[in-house]
Design a protein around this motif. Sequence first.
Motif, PDB file in Angstrom:
ATOM      1  N   PRO A  99       0.809  -1.233   0.000  1.00  0.00           N
ATOM      2  CA  PRO A  99       0.000   0.000   0.000  1.00  0.00           C
ATOM      3  C   PRO A  99       0.837   1.275   0.000  1.00  0.00           C
ATOM      4  N   SER A 100       2.015   1.220   0.594  1.00  0.00           N
ATOM      5  CA  SER A 100       2.842   2.428   0.661  1.00  0.00           C
ATOM      6  C   SER A 100       3.727   2.607  -0.572  1.00  0.00           C
ATOM      7  N   ILE A 101       3.947   1.527  -1.332  1.00  0.00           N
ATOM      8  CA  ILE A 101       4.807   1.613  -2.522  1.00  0.00           C
ATOM      9  C   ILE A 101       3.981   1.866  -3.781  1.00  0.00           C
ATOM     10  N   VAL A 102       2.989   1.009  -4.026  1.00  0.00           N
ATOM     11  CA  VAL A 102       2.160   1.126  -5.233  1.00  0.00           C
ATOM     12  C   VAL A 102       0.952   2.006  -4.908  1.00  0.00           C
ATOM     13  N   THR A 103       1.131   3.297  -5.057  1.00  0.00           N
ATOM     14  CA  THR A 103       0.089   4.278  -4.754  1.00  0.00           C
ATOM     15  C   THR A 103      -0.472   4.869  -6.049  1.00  0.00           C
ATOM     16  N   LEU A 137       2.559   8.688 -17.013  1.00  0.00           N
ATOM     17  CA  LEU A 137       3.079   9.876 -17.696  1.00  0.00           C
ATOM     18  C   LEU A 137       4.467   9.613 -18.270  1.00  0.00           C
ATOM     19  N   PHE A 138       5.290   8.902 -17.502  1.00  0.00           N
ATOM     20  CA  PHE A 138       6.637   8.577 -17.984  1.00  0.00           C
ATOM     21  C   PHE A 138       6.564   7.719 -19.239  1.00  0.00           C
ATOM     22  N   ALA A 142      -0.379   7.919  -6.841  1.00  0.00           N
ATOM     23  CA  ALA A 142       0.632   8.865  -7.348  1.00  0.00           C
ATOM     24  C   ALA A 142       1.681   8.150  -8.191  1.00  0.00           C
ATOM     25  N   LEU A 143       2.096   6.963  -7.752  1.00  0.00           N
ATOM     26  CA  LEU A 143       3.067   6.186  -8.524  1.00  0.00           C
ATOM     27  C   LEU A 143       2.492   5.787  -9.885  1.00  0.00           C
ATOM     28  N   ILE A 144       1.232   5.399  -9.898  1.00  0.00           N
ATOM     29  CA  ILE A 144       0.583   4.998 -11.150  1.00  0.00           C
ATOM     30  C   ILE A 144       0.546   6.170 -12.129  1.00  0.00           C
TER      31      ILE A 144
END
Length: 318
Positions: free
Chosen positions: A138-142, A151-152, A144-146
């Motif tokens: 839950p703290s890594i795959v958020t 975008l990248f 915001a990360l998605i």
Amino acid sequence: MSATLKFSNSSKFQVSEFILMGFPDIHSQHWLSLPSALLYLSAIGANTLILITICQDSTLQQPTYYFLGILSVADTGLATTIMPKILTIFWFNAKVISLPKCFAQIYAIHCFVGMESGIFLCMAFDRYVAVCLPFHYPSIVTNALIIKATLFMVLRNGLFIVPVPVLAAQRNYCSRNEIDHCLCSNLGVTSLVCDDRRPNSICWLVLAWLGMGSDLSLIIFSYTLILHSVLRLNSAEAASKALSTYSSHLVLILFFYTVVVVISVTHLTENKATLIPVPLTVLHNIIPPALNPMVYALRTKELRAGFRKVLCLGLEKK
């Protein structure tokens, strides 16, 4: 052919249109239209259903399903980039395509293929964290990360691929304008150039291996770690289920990258045999969009339940 050539100031004929010959080594091509149309409709229908289901079912609004939804968008874009033109060739013999449209198709195909490769990597990372670092998931795959990863991938492939059609457009096409293909592939188009095509081939190979080559390496690394963790499970049933799920993922991914390798070898050898590369390129661009929903979605219990909810809701409204 004379109608599609124009006389330039440098006293050379310059191609103004390309003619897509379809599958040049297959004499009767009309029968291919039915399976092609079915594959295209299957890809569009299944991927649209996935997107609608994820949007409407709040229980599916999680990182794993967001990545699947993004993959569905890329699949739909890739299939729509090539299949309508192929079907018009089969049904209406509409083989002519302008140079700008042809170069635009080269760009779109490479862009969506690169997007698929990047999303495969994101999904492999998601599964790696879920299996190997479940308490930190839950703290890594958020969300915001998605967003950042998406975008990248869009920027990487949108900008990274620009040199491929630009270099192809700068070449001199002064003689043949018949492409031994049913779509504008970089290899098929640049095989018609009257000057040196090596800059195009080198550029394509460098970009392909920098982009998709690095993606593949990281995917293999992720699934190796996943496999190592799965084999250490105490429950044989859980290990067997996990292996069954991830093996189907790997088969699809290996098909995707194997075709890229074959096309790369064709670039290197400048092979003129068209029977294998043409069908292989088409299958590479239409099979994954049609099979991804089945491999990634239909094997997921939560998504199958979401499909039933959406379909039942649609029937109730009627």
